[in-house]
Design an enzyme around this catalytic site. Structure first.
Site, short mmCIF file in Angstrom:
data_model
loop_
_atom_site.label_atom_id
_atom_site.label_comp_id
_atom_site.label_asym_id
_atom_site.label_seq_id
_atom_site.Cartn_x
_atom_site.Cartn_y
_atom_site.Cartn_z
NE ARG A 157 9.30 -2.61 -6.23
CZ ARG A 157 9.94 -3.25 -7.44
NH1 ARG A 157 9.23 -3.52 -8.58
NH2 ARG A 157 11.17 -3.21 -7.18
CD GLU A 214 9.72 -7.74 -3.20
OE1 GLU A 214 10.50 -6.39 -3.32
OE2 GLU A 214 9.93 -8.46 -4.02
#
Length: 406
Positions: free
Chosen positions: A102, A394
């Site tokens: 990320r 996510e």
């Protein structure tokens, strides 16, 4: 088994998740906190999905938690590898085919998941000027991960990428154009991985074509944002140059008159670092009521505390304002979804945020809204707008995008 390791590296933390992408299930996850401090906290959770025919529960979790010094991110990755070796699952038996990272800010350079090369790493580091609290930590995690897993591809998945479809009218600030261009001042948007995942899950749940839907997604956690999505593409979002703009958050102010900062600089003698701390760490729910957690705000409101009641009212007022604005931008709305910690768990927030939209024929079913767990419809049967709660994932979305690239 096709395994992908997902890394979310913060300035003093390392969050990781190992996923079986054949089943799209999590095998293990962990969090290493207080990196660089005298004592770090290490937690590691093993998850196993029950085989067909096994009795409930379907998920069997085992968590270990220890304290130990973790000097830097290189040490944190060594600790992570120790956790897998000691507690499982074995990385020798489930070797990751790739590592997904990320990365908060991709600027205007990165509009899709990208295999990390030395040049990409340099570009992510260069974009730290736009995200000084996030990108340097992301880069530290990338460098440590590439040392720990040198033989597999590493992929950067950017929070900002989903919002690269914003039209110029949505991302342009009305300031001097040359100055804005020189310093890359524009709206980028964040939480894109979550908004993409939730909007696609909503379409699948409703058995509707994503391309036909006008959606609004409220990602309400300690950080909060809302995105208007037409045909699967972001067309408007609340966060801007940084994650500070937009909704009221746990410790961030969200929208504020920029002249208020000039006023505080002149009258209170506050410098740029003081103002940065004020807006990012001493504002939002915390600044209004002394608590950054919505659960504390709701409890205080229930107890009749004036500060908690005002904080809640300000929070809801902002949600309603954005809902109305985004319905106007979309020319109507088919689906509204709530996700993240507050969005998934705070039924009063969902009900109150949409209560002024009854004129559109939108109706919330109180019993459905009070339920918990999993993706679900909370709108009434006669509602003209579908309202859903969609748990975000996510890590899974990062793993999907990572696997798609490699």
């Amino acid at each position: 088994m096709t395994a992908v390791l997902v890394i979310n590296s913060g300035s003093s933390s390392l969050k990781y998740s190992l996923l079986d992408m054949d089943r799209e299930t999590e095998l293990a996850s962990g969090l290493i906190e207080r990196i660089g401090q005298s004592t770090g906290i290490v937690s590691h959770t093993i998850r196993r999905t029950a085989e067909p025919g096994e009795p409930a529960p379907t998920m069997l979790d085992a968590t270990t938690k220890t304290e130990r010094p973790v000097a830097d991110h290189d040490v944190a990755f060594a600790v992570m590898l120790e956790q897998f070796a000691e507690h499982g699952p074995s990385l020798a038996e489930h070797p990751p085919v790739a590592v997904g990272h990320r990365v908060v800010h991709g600027g205007a350079r990165f509009f899709e998941p990208t295999v990390i090369t030395p040049l990409v790493e340099i570009n992510i580091e260069d974009l730290a000027v736009l995200a000084p609290l996030h990108n340097p930590a992301n880069v530290a995690g990338i460098r440590s991960a590439r040392k720990a897993f040198p033989a597999v591809p590493h992929v950067a998945v950017f929070d900002t990428a989903f919002h690269q479809t914003l039209p110029p009218a949505a991302y342009t600030y009305a300031i001097d154009a040359e100055l804005a261009h020189a310093h890359r001042v524009r709206r980028y948007g964040f939480h894109g991985t979550s908004h993409k995942y939730v909007s696609e899950q909503a379409a699948a749940f409703l058995d509707r074509d994503l391309a036909d839907l006008r959606q609004i997604v409220f990602h309400l956690g300690n950080g909060a944002s809302v995105t208007a999505i037409r045909g699967g593409e972001s067309v408007e979002t609340s966060m801007g140059l940084t994650p500070l703009e937009g909704l009221v958050m746990g410790t961030r102010s969200g929208d504020i008159d920029a002249a208020a900062l000039l006023h505080l600089a002149r009258r209170a003698g506050m410098g740029t670092s003081d103002l940065d701390t004020l807006l990012n760490k001493r504002s939002g729910l915390l600044g209004l009521a002394g608590h950054s957690d919505m659960r504390d705000i709701l409890a205080g409101r229930e107890a009749g505390e004036d500060a908690a009641t005002l904080a809640y009212d300000v929070y809801i007022h902002r949600l309603r304002a954005y809902a109305g604005a985004y319905i106007a931008q979309l020319g109507g709305v088919d689906v509204i979804s709530f996700t993240a910690g507050v969005g998934e768990n705070a039924a009063p927030v969902r009900a109150d945020a949409l209560s002024t939209l009854r004129f559109l024929g939108l109706r919330i079913d109180p019993e459905r809204n009070a339920q918990r767990g999993g993706i679900r419809r909370i709108s009434a049967d006669d509602s003209t707008v579908e309202v859903l709660v969609v748990p975000t994932d996510e890590e899974l979305e990062i793993a999907r995008q990572t696997l798609a690239v490699v």
